[in-house]
Design an enzyme around this catalytic site. Structure first.
Site, PDB file in Angstrom:
ATOM      1  N   PRO A 106     -90.345 103.740 -28.843  1.00 16.71           N
ATOM      2  CA  PRO A 106     -90.662 102.459 -27.909  1.00 16.71           C
ATOM      3  C   PRO A 106     -89.483 101.229 -28.216  1.00 16.71           C
ATOM      4  O   PRO A 106     -89.560 101.022 -29.408  1.00 16.71           O
ATOM      5  CB  PRO A 106     -91.807 101.828 -28.179  1.00 16.71           C
ATOM      6  N   GLU A 107     -88.605 100.974 -27.258  1.00 15.28           N
ATOM      7  CA  GLU A 107     -87.670  99.856 -27.330  1.00 15.28           C
ATOM      8  C   GLU A 107     -88.317  98.780 -26.653  1.00 15.28           C
ATOM      9  O   GLU A 107     -89.574  98.814 -25.984  1.00 15.28           O
ATOM     10  CB  GLU A 107     -86.369 100.414 -26.977  1.00 15.28           C
TER      11      GLU A 107
END
Length: 277
Positions: free
Chosen positions: A2-3
DNA sequence: CCGTTCCTGGAT
DNA sequence: ATCCAGGAACGG
């Protein structure tokens, strides 16, 4: 992995699910998921708290609690924050279950166990080093073009790819969106920041914001692990132009996409659209 | 800056 | 059996 767009998507889906809900019971299934404070204190302090409106800073999800505390979540590689029905047969990677006052639950699942939860008093939040060190939010007014041009000048000897991944320069980019932004700006990932022209730097500034906005609009990128808080995968993987497309044709020019290790991370790029010199 | 470490499971 | 994926802390 997850960015920023994935964490932002979780923030948005989670908001109507938990805002105003009270924590009835906290069930720890893997104590190593709790970064701070000690587990017993984490449980006793969190129990009875009321969730406010979720916030985000870089890749950190901030869940404010009514009584001057904030639950911070970093998902790292494979972490998931899921809202749903209590599960009598929890999956293997369940680390934590938070039972809410409406009979529903908030789960933290994490296959690789890199993710962490931190319960901090609001007073200690601004000074908490991991948050304090973060650079500007790329989609906020604090990330100005002038800041970006000055940073590339100041960090002229750094290669641009590791610089993009440095959370103290800019908060929220990871490997996927860094490669995509560089491709759109026509900049080789190994280029030294100092060799980037002002025009290229301006193009990169715009492409960073563009790929992040598109990523959010698509609900994030899912290869295998990422899900939003409703368990839904994101749709941006189909729109990636270079990331994980080694040997596939560049969508701009048709030349095969290359992958090379730069500063310990794989970098994907088109050698024609992103010439090295 | 760079390499190493933490972790696990999927690919080879 | 071994390698690889990578976010971020840490040591050099």
């Amino acid at each position: 992995m997850p960015e920023l767009p994935e964490v932002e998507t979780i923030r948005r889906t989670l908001s109507p699910q938990i805002t105003g809900r009270t924590v009835h019971r906290v069930e720890i299934r893997d104590a190593s998921a709790i970064g701070h404070p000690p587990v017993d204190e984490f449980v006793s302090r969190l129990t009875g708290q009321v969730f406010g409106e979720p916030d985000r800073r870089g890749k950190y999800l901030l869940l404010p609690l009514a009584e001057e505390m904030t639950l911070l979540v970093h998902l790292r590689m494979t972490g998931r924050l899921l809202y749903g029905e209590a599960d009598p047969a929890p999956p293997k990677h369940r680390r934590l279950t938070i039972h809410l006052d409406n009979g529903r639950t908030l789960f933290f699942d994490d296959q690789r166990r890199f993710g962490r939860l931190y319960l901090l008093k609001s007073g200690e939040l601004p000074g908490w080093p991991p948050l304090q060190k973060l650079g500007p939010e790329p989609l906020s007014g604090s990330f100005t073009e002038q800041y970006w041009l000055d940073l590339l000048t100041k960090r002229g000897r750094c290669r641009i790819k590791p610089l993009l991944l440095d959370q103290s320069c800019l908060a929220g980019l990871g490997n996927i969106y860094a490669d995509e932004a560089l491709h759109r700006a026509g900049i080789h990932p190994a280029a030294c920041a100092g060799t980037i022209t002002p025009e290229q730097a301006a193009a990169l500034y715009r492409s960073i914001r563009q790929v992040l906005q598109e990523g959010i609009a698509a609900g994030g990128t899912t290869f295998r692990d990422y899900r939003d808080s409703q368990g839904q995968p994101g749709g941006y993987a189909a729109r990636l132009r270079v990331y994980r497309r080694e040997n596939l044709p560049c969508l701009a020019c048709g030349h095969p996409v290359q992958r090379r290790r730069i500063a310990g991370r794989s970098a994907h790029f088109c050698p024609v659209c992103q010439p090295e010199k």
